[in-house]
Design a protein around this motif. Structure first.
Motif, PDB file in Angstrom:
ATOM      1  N   SER A 133       0.824  -1.211   0.000  1.00  0.00           N
ATOM      2  CA  SER A 133       0.000   0.000   0.000  1.00  0.00           C
ATOM      3  C   SER A 133       0.854   1.256   0.000  1.00  0.00           C
ATOM      4  O   SER A 133       0.578   2.226  -0.725  1.00  0.00           O
ATOM      5  N   THR A 134       1.927   1.276   0.811  1.00  0.00           N
ATOM      6  CA  THR A 134       2.771   2.473   0.862  1.00  0.00           C
ATOM      7  C   THR A 134       3.432   2.732  -0.483  1.00  0.00           C
ATOM      8  O   THR A 134       3.450   3.865  -0.978  1.00  0.00           O
ATOM      9  N   LEU A 135       3.977   1.690  -1.097  1.00  0.00           N
ATOM     10  CA  LEU A 135       4.698   1.874  -2.358  1.00  0.00           C
ATOM     11  C   LEU A 135       3.750   2.240  -3.499  1.00  0.00           C
ATOM     12  O   LEU A 135       4.072   3.088  -4.341  1.00  0.00           O
ATOM     13  N   SER A 136       2.566   1.633  -3.544  1.00  0.00           N
ATOM     14  CA  SER A 136       1.621   1.959  -4.613  1.00  0.00           C
ATOM     15  C   SER A 136       1.033   3.355  -4.428  1.00  0.00           C
ATOM     16  O   SER A 136       0.768   4.062  -5.410  1.00  0.00           O
ATOM     17  N   LEU A 137       0.838   3.791  -3.193  1.00  0.00           N
ATOM     18  CA  LEU A 137       0.375   5.163  -2.950  1.00  0.00           C
ATOM     19  C   LEU A 137       1.425   6.173  -3.398  1.00  0.00           C
ATOM     20  O   LEU A 137       1.095   7.230  -3.953  1.00  0.00           O
ATOM     21  N   ILE A 138       2.694   5.862  -3.173  1.00  0.00           N
ATOM     22  CA  ILE A 138       3.762   6.741  -3.653  1.00  0.00           C
ATOM     23  C   ILE A 138       3.692   6.877  -5.168  1.00  0.00           C
ATOM     24  O   ILE A 138       3.866   7.964  -5.722  1.00  0.00           O
ATOM     25  N   ARG A 139       3.421   5.763  -5.847  1.00  0.00           N
ATOM     26  CA  ARG A 139       3.323   5.792  -7.313  1.00  0.00           C
ATOM     27  C   ARG A 139       2.235   6.762  -7.775  1.00  0.00           C
ATOM     28  O   ARG A 139       2.395   7.441  -8.800  1.00  0.00           O
ATOM     29  N   ASN A 140       1.143   6.849  -7.041  1.00  0.00           N
ATOM     30  CA  ASN A 140       0.033   7.696  -7.458  1.00  0.00           C
ATOM     31  C   ASN A 140       0.131   9.124  -6.920  1.00  0.00           C
ATOM     32  O   ASN A 140      -0.368  10.055  -7.547  1.00  0.00           O
ATOM     33  N   ILE A 141       0.780   9.313  -5.787  1.00  0.00           N
ATOM     34  CA  ILE A 141       0.974  10.663  -5.271  1.00  0.00           C
ATOM     35  C   ILE A 141       2.041  11.400  -6.068  1.00  0.00           C
ATOM     36  O   ILE A 141       1.963  12.616  -6.273  1.00  0.00           O
ATOM     37  N   PHE A 142       3.046  10.655  -6.549  1.00  0.00           N
ATOM     38  CA  PHE A 142       4.158  11.249  -7.284  1.00  0.00           C
ATOM     39  C   PHE A 142       4.248  10.640  -8.692  1.00  0.00           C
ATOM     40  O   PHE A 142       5.145   9.846  -8.975  1.00  0.00           O
ATOM     41  N   PRO A 143       3.323  10.997  -9.588  1.00  0.00           N
ATOM     42  CA  PRO A 143       3.380  10.423 -10.934  1.00  0.00           C
ATOM     43  C   PRO A 143       4.540  10.950 -11.769  1.00  0.00           C
ATOM     44  O   PRO A 143       5.004  10.276 -12.684  1.00  0.00           O
ATOM     45  N   GLU A 144       5.028  12.197 -11.455  1.00  0.00           N
ATOM     46  CA  GLU A 144       6.161  12.720 -12.210  1.00  0.00           C
ATOM     47  C   GLU A 144       7.413  11.921 -11.864  1.00  0.00           C
ATOM     48  O   GLU A 144       7.731  11.727 -10.687  1.00  0.00           O
ATOM     49  N   PRO A 145       8.155  11.448 -12.880  1.00  0.00           N
ATOM     50  CA  PRO A 145       9.273  10.523 -12.632  1.00  0.00           C
ATOM     51  C   PRO A 145      10.317  11.036 -11.654  1.00  0.00           C
ATOM     52  O   PRO A 145      10.770  10.287 -10.784  1.00  0.00           O
ATOM     53  N   ASN A 146      10.730  12.315 -11.751  1.00  0.00           N
ATOM     54  CA  ASN A 146      11.805  12.796 -10.888  1.00  0.00           C
ATOM     55  C   ASN A 146      11.375  12.880  -9.428  1.00  0.00           C
ATOM     56  O   ASN A 146      12.112  12.475  -8.521  1.00  0.00           O
ATOM     57  N   ARG A 147      10.168  13.390  -9.179  1.00  0.00           N
ATOM     58  CA  ARG A 147       9.677  13.455  -7.800  1.00  0.00           C
ATOM     59  C   ARG A 147       9.419  12.057  -7.259  1.00  0.00           C
ATOM     60  O   ARG A 147       9.669  11.767  -6.091  1.00  0.00           O
ATOM     61  N   ARG A 148       8.886  11.173  -8.117  1.00  0.00           N
ATOM     62  CA  ARG A 148       8.643   9.799  -7.682  1.00  0.00           C
ATOM     63  C   ARG A 148       9.953   9.105  -7.325  1.00  0.00           C
ATOM     64  O   ARG A 148      10.038   8.368  -6.342  1.00  0.00           O
ATOM     65  N   ARG A 149      10.987   9.334  -8.111  1.00  0.00           N
ATOM     66  CA  ARG A 149      12.271   8.679  -7.853  1.00  0.00           C
ATOM     67  C   ARG A 149      12.822   9.106  -6.499  1.00  0.00           C
ATOM     68  O   ARG A 149      13.344   8.280  -5.739  1.00  0.00           O
ATOM     69  N   LEU A 150      12.714  10.390  -6.185  1.00  0.00           N
ATOM     70  CA  LEU A 150      13.162  10.866  -4.877  1.00  0.00           C
ATOM     71  C   LEU A 150      12.301  10.272  -3.770  1.00  0.00           C
ATOM     72  O   LEU A 150      12.806   9.872  -2.712  1.00  0.00           O
ATOM     73  N   ALA A 151      10.986  10.199  -3.997  1.00  0.00           N
ATOM     74  CA  ALA A 151      10.093   9.625  -2.990  1.00  0.00           C
ATOM     75  C   ALA A 151      10.423   8.153  -2.740  1.00  0.00           C
ATOM     76  O   ALA A 151      10.433   7.695  -1.588  1.00  0.00           O
ATOM     77  N   VAL A 152      10.703   7.406  -3.813  1.00  0.00           N
ATOM     78  CA  VAL A 152      11.074   5.997  -3.658  1.00  0.00           C
ATOM     79  C   VAL A 152      12.399   5.876  -2.908  1.00  0.00           C
ATOM     80  O   VAL A 152      12.579   4.980  -2.073  1.00  0.00           O
TER      81      VAL A 152
END
Length: 518
Positions: A133-152
């Motif tokens: 749930s945490t990882l999939s929510l990150i995918r949807n909260i941060f759809p932009e690749p650069n912000r998502r990469r930092l979030a991951v």
């Protein structure tokens, strides 16, 4: 979908107008369950001696206290990831958090081994709702690749930080309170998420989820639980009918599971995800990175405590620089993929892991723990690099609607990699130790039969036996056990070196066309 496509999407409607700082606050809340699961994975180890003294479980019961949680967790990860896609990932996270906190509190006050085993199994049920749930929510909260990469990267750093904190926190809690305090940690960690999560974490789910297929859920359990159990049995008991039969049954059920998913209009697990070579290779990199890391820590922990004489908490502190390096590496590589293709970054991380194992394979271990700790540091840099980017590739190559399933597969890979690292390399290490051990002659009349038998089985048994012998024989026995253990370390390190080097080459070839970040 082209095999090298990385999904780049606009912000979903329900978060399109959100100010960016709310996204980062949501990420901060998601770190609480991440830290909890990571701490729980490592802290229990230091509570086991106190649990054994307090509840007096049998050997089999003690094994189930350890194994009940990962068996249920591994069996349900895929099902829970798919369920989150259907009912809502935030809803599933909240349900899992409430259940995990409540059961942790109840398990902390267990008065019988059966109570504790049941509590651990139930924690596995609710724990399976948390990480996907945490990882999939990150995918949807941060759809932009650069912000998502930092979030991951922050997500991975939280997991690594929790793993590093677990041994130290677990030892401190047991020493100053009692073993149940290890479980009670879940309650305060979940309160911020439950209070603020509904306001700050946006809901997301598959817009066309289809029906929940109960048969597929049961089949997924029949795949993962026997395989995980079988691997653990083979690692502890050696090749026998029970372990081999469990693995064979689980693999057979895996064939049935895959065939069913291919026939269903709305499968529990969308097998088309694996047709994407980026997705599949990133999963393999995930598994192998965790395989190398956990296998290394397995023999390093024994070396530090049994051969160097360190207390468990001191051994945990000695590993902290390397575990912190995984956090640093994960954050550093985020801007790097703007200049270097992600596939080459993953390959470089796996090559670092190979370099760490090469230091052990060709090095001399007689000079204390410094060489092994340095090798762990190099390995940790590689794991932090490979894990962060491979997780981002997994999420980025899957459609947003399937992010829960993709995250669950990633988490399953984590569990499988961790399990295989300890089980496969651990069994090889044990077999080499037993084959190469040459204890001094004449110990039959000096040691009780069970003690002598245990000395031939494990390094811990040999150290215990040496403590019962007069000084000259004790030193000789300790030296023989150290030499036998060292031979096994060289063999397992050589295997790790070959696997990681091969994986690095494959990652560079398969992922070479993934474009640099914008």
């Amino acid at each position: 979908m082209p095999i090298f496509t990385i999904q780049a999407t606009s912000r979903p409607d329900n978060i399109a107008s959100r100010p960016p700082h709310r996204d980062w606050l949501a990420l901060g809340l998601l770190m609480f369950p991440v830290l909890l699961v990571a701490v729980d994975n490592t802290a229990l180890t230091f509570a086991l001696p106190a649990i054994a003294r307090s509840l007096e479980p049998s050997g089999v019961q003690l094994l189930w206290i350890v194994d009940a949680y990962p068996l249920v967790l591994a069996g349900l990860l895929v099902s829970m990831g798919s369920l989150g896609d259907r009912i809502g990932r935030r809803r599933l996270l909240v349900i899992g958090s409430i259940g995990f906190a409540a059961l942790s509190a109840a398990t902390a006050f267990a008065t019988t081994p059966e109570w504790l085993i049941a509590g651990r199994a139930a924690l596995g049920f609710f724990g399976a709702m948390l990480m996907p749930s945490t990882l999939s929510l990150i995918r949807n909260i941060f759809p932009e690749p650069n912000r998502r990469r930092l979030a991951v990267a922050i997500w991975a750093a939280g997991f690594s930080g929790g793993a590093a904190l677990g041994p130290i926190l677990g030892g401190w809690l047991v020493e100053h309170f009692w073993w149940g305090a290890v479980f009670l940690v879940a309650v305060p960690l979940m309160i911020p998420l439950l209070v603020l999560g509904p306001a700050l974490i946006p809901e997301s789910k598959d817009p066309a989820p289809g029906k929940v297929d109960i048969a597929s859920i049961l089949l997924s359990l029949l795949v993962m639980v026997p395989v995980v159990y079988g691997i653990k049995a083979l690692a502890t008991e050696g090749p026998d009918a029970a372990g081999l039969g469990a693995v064979a049954f689980g693999l057979a059920m895996g064939v049935v599971f895959v065939q069913r998913q291919l026939r269903l209009e709305h499968p529990l697990l969308d097998m088309s995800l694996f047709r994407n070579r980026v997705f599949s290779m990133a999963i393999c990199a995930n598994i192998l990175a965790l395989f190398s890391f956990n296998g290394f820590i397995l023999f390093l922990a024994q070396h530090l405590q049994l051969l160097e004489g360190m207390a468990p908490s001191a051994a945990g502190v000695a590993m902290l620089p390397a575990l912190a390096a995984t956090v640093v590496a994960g954050l550093v590589v985020v801007p790097l993929v703007r200049k270097v293709r992600p596939g080459f970054v993953v390959a470089a991380g796996l090559a670092f892991s190979a370099a760490g194992y090469s230091m052990v394979t060709f090095g001399n271990h007689d000079g204390g723990p410094s060489l092994l700790l340095a090798a762990l540091l190099v390995l940790a840099l590689g794991v932090g690099t490979a894990e962060t980017i491979s997780n981002d590739l997994i999420l980025g190559s899957a459609p947003p609607a399937k992010s829960g399933a993709a995250a669950a597969i990633s988490e399953t890979g984590y569990e499988v990699g961790s399990l295989l690292g300890t089980a496969v390399l651990g069994s090889i290490l044990t077999a080499s130790y037993q084959q190469n051990l040459r204890l001094p002659a004449g110990l039959d009349g000096m040691l009780p039969g069970p003690v002598l038998h245990n000395a031939g089985e494990t390094l811990a048994g040999a150290v215990e036996a040496a403590n019962l012998l007069p000084a000259p024989l004790a030193a000789a026995s300790h030296g023989a056990a150290a030499a036998a253990f060292d031979s096994g370390v060289h063999i397992t390190a050589a295997i790790g070196l070959v696997l990681m080097a091969t994986a690095a080459v494959l990652a560079a070839v398969v992922l070479r066309k993934v474009p640099k970040a914008a």
